[in-house]
Design an enzyme around this catalytic site. Structure first.
Site, PDB file in Angstrom:
ATOM      1  N   HIS A 311      36.578  37.630  52.575  1.00  0.00           N
ATOM      2  CA  HIS A 311      36.666  36.457  51.712  1.00  0.00           C
ATOM      3  C   HIS A 311      35.310  35.765  51.700  1.00  0.00           C
ATOM      4  CE1 HIS A 311      37.996  32.515  50.155  1.00  0.00           C
ATOM      5  NE2 HIS A 311      39.011  33.182  49.655  1.00  0.00           N
ATOM      6  N   ASP A 369      45.454  37.766  48.994  1.00  0.00           N
ATOM      7  CA  ASP A 369      45.690  38.674  47.866  1.00  0.00           C
ATOM      8  C   ASP A 369      46.251  40.023  48.307  1.00  0.00           C
ATOM      9  OD1 ASP A 369      44.566  36.894  45.877  1.00  0.00           O
ATOM     10  OD2 ASP A 369      42.629  37.330  46.802  1.00  0.00           O
TER      11      ASP A 369
END
Length: 435
Positions: A311, A369
């Site tokens: 991320h 996700d």
């Protein structure tokens, strides 16, 4: 918004043989910031920060992220506690108002949102102007911006009451618009909202009900949808939130600002990440194919990437990912897909990545996700709707950030600078004289 920044000992910068004293400030938690607002005036230089990865563009009291420790707080409350104990409507109130509501406040807020879910009757004509195969996000960008053409009584950004009304309308109407975009793409009739249903249940009914038979709300799926919304409600100054703030800094109406955020969210590097992660799992297919896939990821000659891991901010386990993993198992069990091959691939891929030195050194931990795509697919949503659902959830964060910006007297119209590397001054030469 009353500033809560505290002054710290100043920093000294020497540039162009000139010594500059730069103020340093601190927030309630997190890194200190160096105030460079007078850097050009006093030192005739700008800072260079592509992507604004080291630049604080505003003061905010809404969301805090510690990427190294894997911490996400909404107004001080840990995301895992909110996901476990709260509801999306309560989180909306928290983000918008700064505190959790008491029962009377929550009842009033719930009613305000519930009774704004309907759309103007003429609004449905907009959908008929899109091609049947239009991407739902394309429809979202156009229709949300068009709200300003219907609700003139809440576009005066200098009126606090109108700002509140616009906020309620956007939170309330976004699920209705999203469900219509979904129905339009399938060629099914629109389903109107029902006031007796909660936020998530109402949305699921508008998406999946048909006139031919009654739609029964599954409480497990409704709760899963609600928690998904909570996990995606806000995430500090990300690309789409910064876009909303930048648009708002010009004085644009709130509907136009949120539409700009939706457009930014549409990018595959932002809101489309869960779709990319699901596609990756589908390409792998089965757990026994994972070793060969991992080898491709590690190869310098390969363009294969590990989607759903790592991320921009988190250098630890994404705190939203744990809640999303739990949610994924609950949904798959409810719909009878406990042995879903995609889930088996996901679990094995996560296990390998968390124990492989290659990924550990690069701090490639699962993010939200990674599991959200499997969950949404199991709930019946096509991949084209994944980013739309993200937009429904993030609307409250955008609205809270926009409102905070409007109340911040120190904010100015956004105007980034640049390092110019083009031609220096030169004179115009008539076409006939050019070589």
């Amino acid at each position: 918004m009353e500033s809560k920044i505290t002054k710290k000992p100043s920093a000294t910068l020497t540039v162009n043989n000139k010594q500059l004293e730069l103020p340093v400030y601190g927030g309630s938690v997190g890194p200190d910031v160096v105030d460079i607002r007078k850097l050009y005036t006093d030192g005739k230089v700008f800072t260079y920060d592509p992507g604004f990865t080291s630049t604080a563009s505003c003061e905010s009291q809404i969301t805090y992220i510690d990427g190294d420790e894997g911490v996400l707080l909404y107004r001080g409350y840990p995301i895992d506690q909110l996901a476990e104990q709260s509801t999306f409507i309560e989180v909306c109130y928290l983000l918008a108002n700064g505190e959790l509501p008491n029962k009377a406040e929550l009842d009033r807020f719930t009613r305000d949102i519930t009774y704004h879910t309907m759309l103007h009757a003429q609004f449905d004509r907009f959908f008929e102007g899109f091609r049947r195969d239009a991407h739902p996000m394309a429809i979202m960008v156009g229709t949300v911006g068009a709200l300003a053409a219907f609700y003139h009584d809440s576009t005066d950004i200098d009126d606090p009451k109108q700002r509140v009304i616009a906020s309620h309308r956007l939170i309330a109407k976004m699920p209705t618009i999203a469900a219509r975009a979904f129905k339009y793409s399938m060629g099914q009739p629109f389903i109107s909202p029902r006031n007796e249903l909660d936020y998530a249940s109402n949305f699921l009914r508008m998406c999946f009900a048909v006139p031919a038979e009654d739609y029964k709300i599954n409480p497990v799926l409704a709760r899963a949808m609600d928690v998904f919304f909570i996990l995606h409600a806000d995430h500090e100054q990300n690309a789409s939130t910064s876009t909303v703030r930048l648009a708002g800094s010009s004085g644009a109406n709130p509907f136009a600002c949120i539409s700009s955020g939706i457009a930014c969210l549409w990018g595959p590097a932002h809101g489309g990440a869960n779709e990319a992660a699901l596609k990756m799992l589908m390409e792998i297919g089965r757990p026994e194919n994972i070793p060969a896939f991992i080898d491709k990821v590690k190869s310098k000659d390969s363009e294969v990437r590990l989607m759903g891991f790592g991320h921009r901010v988190y250098k630890n386990y994404d705190p939203r990912a744990r809640a999303m993993q739990k949610l994924c198992h609950q949904v798959l069990h409810e719909v009878g897909d406990d042995n879903d091959p995609l889930l088996q691939v996901a679990k094995e891929l996560e296990r390998i990545a968390l124990h492989d030195e290659y990924f550990i050194q690069r701090k490639l931990y699962p993010n939200v996700d990674f599991y959200s795509g499997i969950t949404l697919k199991a709930m019946g949503f096509p991949m084209s709707m994944f980013t739309v659902l993200f937009a429904v959830a993030r609307t409250v964060g955008w609205i809270a950030q926009w409102t905070e910006m409007m109340e911040d007297t120190s904010q100015k119209i956004g105007r980034p600078r640049q390092v110019y590397t083009g031609p220096t001054r030169r004179d115009y030469v008539p076409c006939a004289q050019r070589k």
